[in-house]
Design a protein around this motif. Structure first.
Motif, PDB file in Angstrom:
ATOM      1  N   LEU A 183      -9.064  -4.663  -6.864  1.00  0.00           N
ATOM      2  CA  LEU A 183      -7.838  -4.377  -6.134  1.00  0.00           C
ATOM      3  C   LEU A 183      -6.610  -4.889  -6.889  1.00  0.00           C
ATOM      4  O   LEU A 183      -5.570  -4.238  -6.936  1.00  0.00           O
ATOM      5  CB  LEU A 183      -7.908  -4.992  -4.737  1.00  0.00           C
ATOM      6  N   ALA A 184      -6.746  -6.071  -7.489  1.00  0.00           N
ATOM      7  CA  ALA A 184      -5.625  -6.630  -8.239  1.00  0.00           C
ATOM      8  C   ALA A 184      -5.353  -5.840  -9.516  1.00  0.00           C
ATOM      9  O   ALA A 184      -4.198  -5.574  -9.862  1.00  0.00           O
ATOM     10  CB  ALA A 184      -5.901  -8.099  -8.577  1.00  0.00           C
ATOM     11  N   LYS A 185      -6.414  -5.448 -10.196  1.00  0.00           N
ATOM     12  CA  LYS A 185      -6.261  -4.716 -11.463  1.00  0.00           C
ATOM     13  C   LYS A 185      -5.515  -3.404 -11.258  1.00  0.00           C
ATOM     14  O   LYS A 185      -4.513  -3.128 -11.930  1.00  0.00           O
ATOM     15  CB  LYS A 185      -7.641  -4.456 -12.067  1.00  0.00           C
ATOM     16  N   TYR A 186      -5.984  -2.582 -10.328  1.00  0.00           N
ATOM     17  CA  TYR A 186      -5.328  -1.299 -10.094  1.00  0.00           C
ATOM     18  C   TYR A 186      -4.018  -1.476  -9.334  1.00  0.00           C
ATOM     19  O   TYR A 186      -3.087  -0.687  -9.485  1.00  0.00           O
ATOM     20  CB  TYR A 186      -6.269  -0.357  -9.345  1.00  0.00           C
ATOM     21  N   GLY A 187      -3.962  -2.530  -8.517  1.00  0.00           N
ATOM     22  CA  GLY A 187      -2.739  -2.777  -7.763  1.00  0.00           C
ATOM     23  C   GLY A 187      -1.574  -3.175  -8.639  1.00  0.00           C
ATOM     24  O   GLY A 187      -0.434  -2.779  -8.388  1.00  0.00           O
ATOM     25  N   LEU A 188      -1.831  -3.963  -9.678  1.00  0.00           N
ATOM     26  CA  LEU A 188      -0.759  -4.341 -10.590  1.00  0.00           C
ATOM     27  C   LEU A 188      -0.200  -3.115 -11.302  1.00  0.00           C
ATOM     28  O   LEU A 188       1.015  -2.997 -11.509  1.00  0.00           O
ATOM     29  CB  LEU A 188      -1.273  -5.364 -11.609  1.00  0.00           C
ATOM     30  N   SER A 189      -1.072  -2.197 -11.681  1.00  0.00           N
ATOM     31  CA  SER A 189      -0.616  -0.944 -12.291  1.00  0.00           C
ATOM     32  C   SER A 189       0.211  -0.139 -11.298  1.00  0.00           C
ATOM     33  O   SER A 189       1.232   0.461 -11.656  1.00  0.00           O
ATOM     34  CB  SER A 189      -1.823  -0.133 -12.757  1.00  0.00           C
ATOM     35  N   SER A 190      -0.220  -0.145 -10.031  1.00  0.00           N
ATOM     36  CA  SER A 190       0.530   0.563  -8.993  1.00  0.00           C
ATOM     37  C   SER A 190       1.910  -0.048  -8.799  1.00  0.00           C
ATOM     38  O   SER A 190       2.909   0.665  -8.662  1.00  0.00           O
ATOM     39  CB  SER A 190      -0.252   0.531  -7.674  1.00  0.00           C
ATOM     40  N   LEU A 191       1.992  -1.370  -8.800  1.00  0.00           N
ATOM     41  CA  LEU A 191       3.289  -2.046  -8.670  1.00  0.00           C
ATOM     42  C   LEU A 191       4.197  -1.699  -9.845  1.00  0.00           C
ATOM     43  O   LEU A 191       5.397  -1.478  -9.677  1.00  0.00           O
ATOM     44  CB  LEU A 191       3.090  -3.564  -8.604  1.00  0.00           C
ATOM     45  N   GLU A 192       3.616  -1.650 -11.026  1.00  0.00           N
ATOM     46  CA  GLU A 192       4.402  -1.368 -12.229  1.00  0.00           C
ATOM     47  C   GLU A 192       5.008   0.028 -12.198  1.00  0.00           C
ATOM     48  O   GLU A 192       6.142   0.238 -12.642  1.00  0.00           O
ATOM     49  CB  GLU A 192       3.498  -1.536 -13.449  1.00  0.00           C
TER      50      GLU A 192
END
Length: 646
Positions: free
Chosen positions: A304-313
């Motif tokens: 969740l953090a890995k893909y979420g950080l990309s989503s935030l970016e």
């Protein structure tokens, strides 16, 4: 003697298993060093190591494995289809605020996608100072008067026994989503307290209780954050809604396009294409709350953090964009440390010293101008929080050094009438790191004390509070408490603080047995400077994102020499900088907060051993931890010091 001089860190080296290291290295075609880093993180077989490195969305478990989630989803879908009023009830920290925003947007998306009703979705965030944490009877009564038929809690409610009864009496279906530990006893603590089912929350009165930590849960991963549980409910709602329509459906892990599939008659991880887009945006909010709540970034949290950080970016969300811009992260690569130190504190500030609802308003804003105004409000509140926090930290540190015998007391418990209860948790965290003891800071308001507690590794704070509460058989020492092993909150009468201090210290002494009072530094590997290269540094990117349970790798090198000018820099010479050499290899080093260590170098003619993490020279224009362009251009790697030993 300064606080920093009170303790000398003990370096802890993990055992090396060369055979296992080689086995994993050969199977996955990675370097032996990276293989050992995986082993250090508990990944001791090829399959778990491979899953860790891949971290695919498809590895997320089916949300339908969570307890009560199917019937809760059905009730929510019914409410949406009938236009009943639903209120999302959140918490005032980043986890709760991001979970609230996620669930509100989920319900609005489903309503518009399938039923196109006029919005009947609302949210409620309790005031930290006036109402405190979690559900309250008064809030439920207020929501009932306003026509709420369904309450969905996020990041709270697992131990809300009385509130569940009131909700039922008012004709409200209470659906609790939480990730906190279920309590052992009813808060009434009467003679029949032990008869209460610890996993039901007395929740014959609640419609549903969704929590991976319940003993009735079949969900394979227990450590989701509150927003992680909310994300799983959102996913389940998407599944449920898709079975009632003729929309094409898609799996959320299809990142490369909209692969259409016909719906099945039973939920099977598929959602409508339009809702899939929502989930991929919502995973950014999930990362925000997950990282900020300092839950272990392992297994599903890591995904969740890995893909979420990309989503935030890459987010087009006006609130996220405004928040990044005011935090100086516009057009920058977003790492987990940016959530912890840049984004999270600004959202948290609203709940600590201002109006937490502003955080939800920002994350759900649809207009860029509105989002910008809200981001500016959070920025001003964060600066106010920093000022208040700094004043309390100075006061508390002085109180400890003057009034607490840190050489004999196993825990530090201090209180004051002038402290702001919204920021004492941050202060407690800082002091726990400085003095390496459990620290409880209590802000007194009249006859009531509101405390925040922070712990040190290997000491379970929550269990200690439970034992303190059990100390008296005829009364409750603590009015209320809750939290985790490393962080907790409590309420206590002012007159009971001195007794609590004595009992908690006794419990702490029994649990710690003196051996945890010395701070340690976990070292991943001892290496020679000649083994550090750009290719190794680049390979280590696959360990991203870093966080709790997956820290940035720390290396140690013995018998090096500080060469050239050794200088202190920063305010009051707080930081330290020099070059270090071993053989014919040298690196630039920087030690933040290690200015006092200059004496160690001078006394030993520059000879020392160092513990450090790898980093590229800081570039303001990129603000990136690992930067491929820098590596391609052959720029030097810097060593960021964690400790220096003679």
């Amino acid at each position: 003697m300064t606080v920093q001089e009170l303790f000398q860190k003990k370096w802890i080296f993990p055992p090396l298993d060369i055979n296992l290291q080689t086995k994993i290295s050969n199977a996955l075609r990675i370097s032996p060093l990276l293989s050992q880093l995986l082993i250090n993180r508990g990944l001791t077989d090829i399959q778990s190591a491979e899953i860790f490195l891949q971290s695919k969305l498809s590895l997320l478990s089916d949300p339908m494995l969570l307890p009560d989630i199917k019937k809760s989803s059905e009730r929510i879908i019914d409410a949406l289809s009938k236009g009943e009023k639903i209120t999302v009830y959140g918490d005032y920290d980043v986890d709760g605020i991001s979970a609230t925003a996620l669930m509100v947007q989920c319900l609005e998306t489903l309503s518009g996608l399938y039923w196109n009703h006029e919005s009947t979705i609302d949210y409620y965030i309790p005031d930290r100072l006036e109402e405190g944490y979690g559900l309250s009877v008064e809030a439920i009564e207020k929501l009932s008067e306003m026509g709420t038929k369904v309450i969905i809690t996020v990041d709270c409610g697992v131990n809300s026994f009385d509130e569940a009864k009131v909700a039922r009496r008012k004709g409200i279906d209470l659906i609790i989503t939480d990730h906190h530990e279920p309590g052992d006893k009813s808060p009434d603590s009467g003679k029949n307290a032990d008869a209460v089912n610890p996993v039901s929350c007395g929740c014959d009165d609640a419609f549903g209780l969704i929590n991976p930590k319940l003993i009735t849960s079949n969900y394979p991963f227990r450590e989701l954050a509150g927003v992680g549980v909310a994300f799983m409910l959102a996913w389940a709602l998407g599944q449920m809604a898709s079975t009632r329509t003729d929309h094409s459906t898609v799996r959320p892990d299809d990142m490369n396009g909209h692969k259409k599939e016909r719906q099945s008659e039973t939920p099977n991880k598929k959602v409508a294409i339009e809702f899939r887009d929502f989930l991929m945006d919502a995973i950014g909010l999930t990362a925000l709350g997950t990282i900020a709540d300092v839950v272990p970034l392992k297994q599903e949290n890591r995904i969740l953090a890995k893909y979420g950080l990309s989503s935030l970016e890459n987010s087009s969300n006006p609130g996220i964009k405004a928040l990044k811009e005011i935090a100086g992260l516009k057009d920058k690569t977003i790492h987990s440390n940016h959530v912890g130190f840049n984004l999270g504190p600004r959202i948290n500030a609203a709940g600590r010293v201002g109006n937490a609802k502003k955080g939800v308003e920002l994350l759900t804003a649809k207009c860029e101008n509105e989002a910008k105004e809200l981001a500016e409000y959070l920025e001003s509140e964060n600066k106010r929080r920093q000022k208040i926090q700094s004043e309390i930290l100075i006061s508390a540190r002085k109180m400890i050094l003057n009034d607490v015998d840190v050489n004999s007391e196993m825990a530090i418990i201090i209180s004051d009438d002038g402290w702001h209860q919204g920021v004492v948790g941050v202060v407690a965290s800082r002091l726990a790191s400085e003095f390496y003891r459990p620290v409880i800071i209590i802000a007194i308001d009249g006859e009531m004390g509101h405390g925040s507690a922070r712990s040190v590794p290997d000491f379970n704070l929550y269990n200690a509070l439970v034992k303190c509460q059990e100390y008296f058989s005829d009364r409750k020492l603590l009015i209320s408490f809750g939290g985790h092993a490393q962080a907790a909150g409590l309420r206590i009468l002012k007159k009971d603080i001195s007794v609590f201090r004595e009992i908690f210290n006794a419990v702490s002494a029994e649990q710690m047995q003196g051996e945890w009072l010395s701070p340690t530094l976990n070292i991943d590997m001892e290496v020679r400077l000649s083994s550090i290269s750009n290719s190794l540094f680049k390979e280590m990117q696959c360990l991203f994102p870093h966080g709790e349970g997956n820290q940035v790798p720390v290396f140690a090198t013995r018998n090096v020499k500080a060469v050239g000018q050794i200088r202190r820099f920063g305010v009051n010479g707080k930081h330290l900088g020099f070059y270090v050499r071993q053989g014919d290899v040298s690196f630039k080093t920087v030690g933040f907060g290690l200015g006092d260590k200059i004496d160690v170098l001078k006394q030993n003619n520059g000879n020392c051993s160092i513990a450090y993490v790898l980093r590229h020279p800081y570039r303001k224009e990129t603000n990136r931890l690992y930067n491929n362009n820098n590596m391609m251009n052959g720029e030097n790697i810097e060593l960021e010091l964690k400790d220096i030993s003679p």
